[in-house]
Design a protein around this motif. Structure first.
Motif, PDB file in Angstrom:
ATOM      1  N   SER A 219      13.631  21.466 -25.083  1.00 41.64           N
ATOM      2  CA  SER A 219      13.933  20.077 -25.415  1.00 41.64           C
ATOM      3  C   SER A 219      13.248  19.174 -24.402  1.00 41.64           C
ATOM      4  N   PRO A 221      12.295  15.535 -22.883  1.00 40.28           N
ATOM      5  CA  PRO A 221      12.839  14.174 -22.912  1.00 40.28           C
ATOM      6  C   PRO A 221      11.767  13.171 -23.307  1.00 40.28           C
ATOM      7  N   PHE A 295       8.601  12.807 -15.511  1.00 33.85           N
ATOM      8  CA  PHE A 295       9.293  13.595 -16.534  1.00 33.85           C
ATOM      9  C   PHE A 295      10.139  14.703 -15.891  1.00 33.85           C
ATOM     10  N   ILE A 296       9.653  15.258 -14.815  1.00 35.51           N
ATOM     11  CA  ILE A 296      10.445  16.275 -14.103  1.00 35.51           C
ATOM     12  C   ILE A 296      11.733  15.640 -13.590  1.00 35.51           C
ATOM     13  N   LYS A 297      11.604  14.474 -12.976  1.00 40.61           N
ATOM     14  CA  LYS A 297      12.783  13.771 -12.434  1.00 40.61           C
ATOM     15  C   LYS A 297      13.800  13.459 -13.525  1.00 40.61           C
ATOM     16  N   ILE A 298      13.302  13.006 -14.664  1.00 40.08           N
ATOM     17  CA  ILE A 298      14.178  12.578 -15.747  1.00 40.08           C
ATOM     18  C   ILE A 298      14.996  13.729 -16.311  1.00 40.08           C
ATOM     19  N   SER A 299      14.433  14.949 -16.239  1.00 36.42           N
ATOM     20  CA  SER A 299      15.071  16.038 -16.967  1.00 36.42           C
ATOM     21  C   SER A 299      15.631  17.153 -16.103  1.00 36.42           C
ATOM     22  N   SER A 300      15.361  17.149 -14.805  1.00 38.33           N
ATOM     23  CA  SER A 300      15.870  18.275 -14.017  1.00 38.33           C
ATOM     24  C   SER A 300      17.255  17.955 -13.469  1.00 38.33           C
ATOM     25  N   PHE A 301      18.121  18.972 -13.462  1.00 41.35           N
ATOM     26  CA  PHE A 301      19.493  18.738 -12.984  1.00 41.35           C
ATOM     27  C   PHE A 301      19.984  19.868 -12.111  1.00 41.35           C
ATOM     28  N   ASN A 302      19.124  20.828 -11.866  1.00 42.59           N
ATOM     29  CA  ASN A 302      19.626  21.959 -11.105  1.00 42.59           C
ATOM     30  C   ASN A 302      18.812  22.172  -9.834  1.00 42.59           C
ATOM     31  N   GLU A 303      18.139  21.098  -9.416  1.00 49.56           N
ATOM     32  CA  GLU A 303      17.297  21.198  -8.227  1.00 49.56           C
ATOM     33  C   GLU A 303      18.167  21.569  -7.021  1.00 49.56           C
ATOM     34  N   SER A 304      17.599  22.375  -6.132  1.00 54.24           N
ATOM     35  CA  SER A 304      18.348  22.764  -4.932  1.00 54.24           C
ATOM     36  C   SER A 304      18.291  21.626  -3.914  1.00 54.24           C
TER      37      SER A 304
END
Lengths: 305, 305
Positions: A219, A221, A295-304
């Motif tokens: 999916s 974004p 786009f990475i910022k908008i969709s990532s939620f599991n960053e360490s």
């Protein structure tokens, strides 16, 4: 290894709540070629225009390293023209006029030197013409195909025949529902893949896109845009960024196809920021990379941490 | 530190293309509490039912560690009932009937022991009642508020008053457009945040959700579902998973709020797999974690090799 792009080349008259423009550069092959040109060179465009087609547009396309050997210029004919008006809600548009002109008898002829092209992007034109193109290409490795609701409505049998020959099929969510008569997009995707294409992309406009490849569902974004000046060509631009990136990287792993979808979305986000093709005529590679990173910022939620 | 959940408790009669059920457990507070109960215990539910409310439902809620001290049971009254029918396209539903019954004169009374609650979830009920709840809570740290199109249409002034007092506002895309008369969701979000809530979540059903917090915009994917048995309560369940996770982790960083959105989406995906509340009555923590991980797969595109 050539990248062949087939589709319409047009002069668009577009009205949005913000502005109005006449005889601007448009057409599916135009947007696809411009977007792909940031990743691959040269891009070989196949299309047709009339002798009224502005020399400035030719010049701009050539400056972007787009090879126009396959662009037929029909003496005494006029170029395909389309007029449309967008509403306050830019998802809604009315077609004001369509003048086929030189496009009416378009017979796509692939120059001898390009018949061995390995990457082919069939922009939105009739599926009968898209089939004619494929018949001239001897051994394509990746065929990407776009379409529109019109062809689903009036040339469904040709479209179904075509779908057996393409690797990647791109259409939007309402078209996917129309083609399958199935309101659930995940089910619709399954049905469409059974028609032929192993890779399917369903574009959802402001909601992003869904990619289906192998067992992977991805999916993507949409880029959050407060102001969209002109949505015309966004879908074609998506397809161009997508195939351009794949042509450059020569990697059809699910991971890389996902990235290609994001590069497609990246290019589409630039496209809608300006009228006509203006938003994708003069970008830097840094601008493209920076937006890809957004786009990475908008969709990532599991960053360490 | 208590988690207070206020909203409706209802008996739902639901018809979908797949099945039909009468007097099933429903209501915004019910779904929110059940979803939150997987993260926090106890969850304190504030609501009202009639004396016909089935003892089995009470028992099930208590087994999930939901404290019902604040659930008023009005002797001689009947429980709020709602009937709805979903179309072949499950995004479309008709309300068949609404019987307010005990809910008609609902006056939410917060038990003394809960007036110091720090986390408050105002499920979808009239904004006048939501304000009444907040007036009884002395020093909440996080107030999450849901609403629906009905209140935007008939009680907009109360809603605007309420929005000045909430930290997180959750509504769906059509409601966001209705509230702001702005078709662009990014612009609409800006306008809504100016009304009060620093954190905004716009739910988009099959297209996922958008989170706005600080300068962060986050696009959460939807879980790709081929079969949705009953969409009822999905939005409430989202809110419950969201606040439950925040209440458990006590971390309001953008990064953690993103994860809370995914946990909300995770719980909502279980909710719609079965009728009524059945999908969220008996989950294991492993099931929830595994689905959370599937959300990572669906949306990540820049993973290293």
């Amino acid at each position: 290894m050539s990248l062949l792009v087939v589709g319409s080349v047009a002069l668009d008259s577009v009205e949005t709540p913000f502005d109005k423009i006449d005889d601007a550069l448009g057409g599916s092959a135009t947007y696809i070629s411009l977007a792909a040109s940031y990743f691959s060179a040269p891009v070989n465009l196949i299309g047709v225009v009339g002798s009224d087609f502005p020399k400035d547009y030719i010049k701009m396309l050539e400056q972007r390293n787009i090879d126009l050997e396959g662009l037929q210029i029909i003496e005494g004919e006029k170029t395909f023209r389309w007029g449309g008006k967008y509403h306050h809600d830019l998802n809604v548009r009315d077609t004001l006029f369509t003048e086929l002109n030189a496009f009416e008898n378009f017979n796509p002829i692939i120059p001898e030197s390009l018949k061995k092209a390995r990457y082919v992007c069939l922009g939105n034109i009739g599926p009968d013409l898209q089939i004619k193109v494929l018949e001239q290409v001897s051994d394509p490795q990746l065929v990407v195909c776009d379409t529109m609701n019109l062809w689903i409505n009036i040339m469904k049998q040709d479209l179904l025949k075509l779908l057996k020959k393409v690797n990647v099929f791109i259409l939007n969510d309402s078209e996917a529902k129309l083609l399958t008569e199935e309101p659930n997009l995940i089910k619709a995707a399954k049905l469409i893949r059974k028609m032929g294409p192993e890779i399917l992309i369903i574009k959802k406009g402001e909601h992003g896109a869904l990619l289906f490849t192998g067992d992977t569902i991805f999916s993507a974004p949409a880029y959050p845009m407060e102001i969209i000046f002109d949505p015309t060509g966004a879908g074609d631009t998506f397809a161009g960024g997508f195939i351009g990136y794949l042509h450059k990287t020569r990697d059809l792993s699910p991971k890389n196809i996902k990235r290609a979808v994001i590069y497609g979305s990246t290019m589409a986000s630039f496209c809608v920021e300006k009228f006509s093709t203006k938003g994708i005529e003069d970008l830097s590679h840094l601008q493209i990379l920076e937006r890809f990173r957004e786009f990475i910022k908008i969709s990532s939620f599991n960053e360490s941490d």
